[in-house]
Design a protein around this motif. Sequence first.
Motif, PDB file in Angstrom:
ATOM      1  N   PHE A  60       0.974  -1.605  -0.187  1.00 47.74           N
ATOM      2  CA  PHE A  60      -0.296  -0.086  -0.237  1.00 47.74           C
ATOM      3  C   PHE A  60       0.843   1.338   0.096  1.00 47.74           C
ATOM      4  CE2 PHE A  60      -3.035  -2.715   1.719  1.00 47.74           C
ATOM      5  CZ  PHE A  60      -4.074  -2.993   0.505  1.00 47.74           C
ATOM      6  N   LEU A  61       2.028   1.107   0.178  1.00 49.36           N
ATOM      7  CA  LEU A  61       2.892   2.631   0.545  1.00 49.36           C
ATOM      8  C   LEU A  61       3.416   2.617  -1.094  1.00 49.36           C
ATOM      9  CD1 LEU A  61       5.547   1.922   3.343  1.00 49.36           C
ATOM     10  CD2 LEU A  61       3.657   2.854   3.942  1.00 49.36           C
TER      11      LEU A  61
ATOM     12  N   ILE B  40       4.632   9.282   3.015  1.00 46.47           N
ATOM     13  CA  ILE B  40       3.474   9.471   2.350  1.00 46.47           C
ATOM     14  C   ILE B  40       2.109  10.041   2.378  1.00 46.47           C
ATOM     15  CG2 ILE B  40       3.004   8.386   5.411  1.00 46.47           C
ATOM     16  CD1 ILE B  40       2.106   6.136   1.634  1.00 46.47           C
TER      17      ILE B  40
ATOM     18  N   GLY C 200     -10.306   2.957   3.231  1.00 45.47           N
ATOM     19  CA  GLY C 200      -9.362   3.489   4.980  1.00 45.47           C
ATOM     20  C   GLY C 200     -10.220   3.457   6.046  1.00 45.47           C
TER      21      GLY C 200
ATOM     22  N   GLU D 110      -3.263   5.742   5.812  1.00 45.11           N
ATOM     23  CA  GLU D 110      -1.948   5.371   6.186  1.00 45.11           C
ATOM     24  C   GLU D 110      -1.485   6.881   6.529  1.00 45.11           C
ATOM     25  OE1 GLU D 110      -0.463   3.228   5.767  1.00 45.11           O
ATOM     26  OE2 GLU D 110      -1.798   2.248   4.711  1.00 45.11           O
TER      27      GLU D 110
ATOM     28  N   LYS E 284      -2.364   6.698  10.208  1.00 45.93           N
ATOM     29  CA  LYS E 284      -1.564   5.854  11.361  1.00 45.93           C
ATOM     30  C   LYS E 284      -0.201   6.438  11.629  1.00 45.93           C
ATOM     31  CE  LYS E 284       0.287   1.286  10.943  1.00 45.93           C
ATOM     32  NZ  LYS E 284       0.448   0.005   9.904  1.00 45.93           N
ATOM     33  N   ALA E 285       0.844   7.290  10.077  1.00 46.34           N
ATOM     34  CA  ALA E 285       1.483   7.246  10.270  1.00 46.34           C
ATOM     35  C   ALA E 285       1.384   8.208  10.922  1.00 46.34           C
ATOM     36  CB  ALA E 285       2.305   8.193   8.811  1.00 46.34           C
TER      37      ALA E 285
ATOM     38  N   PRO F  20      -4.659  -2.689   7.879  1.00 45.60           N
ATOM     39  CA  PRO F  20      -5.452  -2.627   7.085  1.00 45.60           C
ATOM     40  C   PRO F  20      -5.903  -3.829   6.547  1.00 45.60           C
ATOM     41  CG  PRO F  20      -3.523  -1.809   6.064  1.00 45.60           C
ATOM     42  CD  PRO F  20      -2.553  -2.549   7.651  1.00 45.60           C
TER      43      PRO F  20
END
Lengths: 334, 426
Positions: free
Chosen positions: A241-242, A310, B62, B206, B209-210, B327
């Motif tokens: 996914f990254l 990201i 998501g 994402e 989360k980051a 995920p």
Amino acid sequence: MNELVFFINKVIISGAVIGSIYAMGAIGVTLIYSILRFSHFAHADFMTLGAFMTFVLTTMFPHAGPAIGLPTAFVMMPVAMVICSAVAVGVDKTFYKPLRMHNVKPIVLVMASIGVTLMLQGLIRLFAGTGSRNLYIDDSKEIFRLSLPFDLSSRQITITEPQLLLFLVVIVAVVSLHLFLTRTRLGKAMRAMSDNPDLARVSGINTNAVVAITWVIAACLTTAAGTLLSLDVALKPDLSFLILLPIFSATIVGGVGHPYGAVAGGFVVGFTETLAVFNWGVLFRPLNEHLPEWAQLPTKLAFVPTEYKITIPFFILVAILIWRPTGLFKGKVL
Amino acid sequence: MKDHSLKREVLLFSGLLLLVLLIMSVMGSAYGIRMLVEAACYSLIALGLTMQWGYAGLFNAGILGFIAVGGFMSMLFSYPVNEDFWHSDMPAQLGMVVLKAAVGIAIIYALAKSARWGMPKRLQTPLLVIVSAIVYLMLVNILDPVTRTIESEAGFIGGFGFPVWTGWTGWIVGGALAGTIAYFIGHICLGLRSDYLAIATLGIAEIIKAFLKNADWLTRGILTVSPLPWPVPEPVDVGFVLARALYLSVIVCLIVVTYFLLQRALHSPWGRMMRAIRDNEISSLAMGKDVNKRRLQVFVLGSVLMGIGGAALTTFNGIFDPSGFIPLNHTFLIWVMVILGGAGNNRGAIFGAVFVYIIWTMSEPVALVIFDLVRDLGEKWFSWQAPADLDSRALQARVFVIGLIITMVLRYAPKGLIPEKIAQHS
């Protein structure tokens, strides 16, 4: 001049490397979209699959490379491309084609591609584990260091062998894709189908062949991208996914359904990433020596900390959706 | 036809009840109730997804992000106050940063609207970009030392320490924040094709989360925060079974209320309109429905439910661990629940959530047993040296199974086990 060399190493070369990877991924996504009309979410996992195939072949024939003076993995890449193309066509036949025959909504195909993503992830991790590996088994990575011709700098421009190979592969891939799309019968059929699938079908174009060749092109490009990325860094099974988000963002920046746009989009996203993460404070260092105490420029000045990398493709995506949803090259709007 | 589907539902639900009773008797009631509470939290999230996907056909990839936001807010509200932080001048410094950020945002906003006061368009856009970049860099530069002091002197800012019985206020705020984030994403993406929404939600998850993982001053990052206080008496006071049963009753009340509200909504003109938009966008546009606005509405409402469900789940687990949101468990498992149970049907979503969650928890020991068997046979027959991390790989194999279920359900049973009922008005 050391600062300039630093800039070239950290921005120009890294940006070109990651941009090439994104470009090769984005070409596949954009072709699949223009032929099959859905966003292929399993694309990043095809990259891991390709790299993993190359890894398996490299461990099987470790002496093939040194014989002709190239990394073994690079020599094995064409074989891996053939295997991955077969896998991609097979996945299409088993999972996507039945859904297409049922005339489902495109979003259902997107969901099926997520199912395929998870399956590929599961299989790769089952057989390869979760640790990272080195694609160089017997041979070692060559690093070229170029000194600037004048004496001002003590640092050298460094570029590795896989990076050079990557640039070479990207140029060959883009030129041959261009020739394929404009000069060959099948390439013209592909463009016709992307413009109007129904009209293409009634004109007697073999749509099955076009679909198959689309998957083959996409699989070859992802295998090359995955292999060269892993050669340069390391083979990691958790790319998924990254790397998917930058690829999609590159596709949309270039204009969906527009292969040349995808290349441009890949480099736009790649360079934006490296420029945003780059510490601009380094470039101010020589200036600071001449500035008075109160006007010192900060020594640490990056737009985005590395751990938030990201976010960059995401903001590019949002910006392009707000200001120009067709992308830079006027592609289709999804 | 109607009797047939009713019979099917009764059969499925009684089968589920039997399964639960079986697990309770084999594994003990404390284990069984824990599993039920988690399944109930997942049901709440699945109801949110069935609103988005089932009612409106919106692909949210998501869910993880909304769950994490809910979990974070519930942690922030209920976790005890950190005296080290509040008894220093750090809150004041942090307040100054917030104030400066507000001023900066006000300047940017004014500039964005300055075309009304006669700013030429050609000048406005470059100016806006430059000013935004400067404001952003300045904010980062003044926030950085403050967060570093907080991290080194106080650890993190701690929670607000709301008393036990009001711990659920964090859940509501978490839901509201999830809804706000959903509003901004939806605002950008919903006018375009649904693929864009999938990509954007994947990205925002994402990013959330980051952020939670790296903002150590706010969330303690990978050090995790525990134990989170429950809104009901804790196991140390009343024992595991009673505490978990109380927690379960709170969640079940939430589900019952949500279910009745959703059933009412689904059978009201609003619900019919949503299905009309999902099934034929063009004709609903022709009927004068504001398609994008309705989609935005249902997307936000669904995300609010996901936030609340995520808060309930995190609080129950008792630990806030940003890297624990993955995920597979928090997005795709819920997708399987909804499409297997039957999208667009609230009972289907609840059934799917409980059923799939039971299978999911049971699959862990099963996968380990199967892989042990493979290892033994491999060693005996082929003298195969099993890799050392075989157990962790066994758990990875479940990723494959989830993917396979998604593709198979889409192909062979696209309507799920309890299909959506379509009322025929003749």
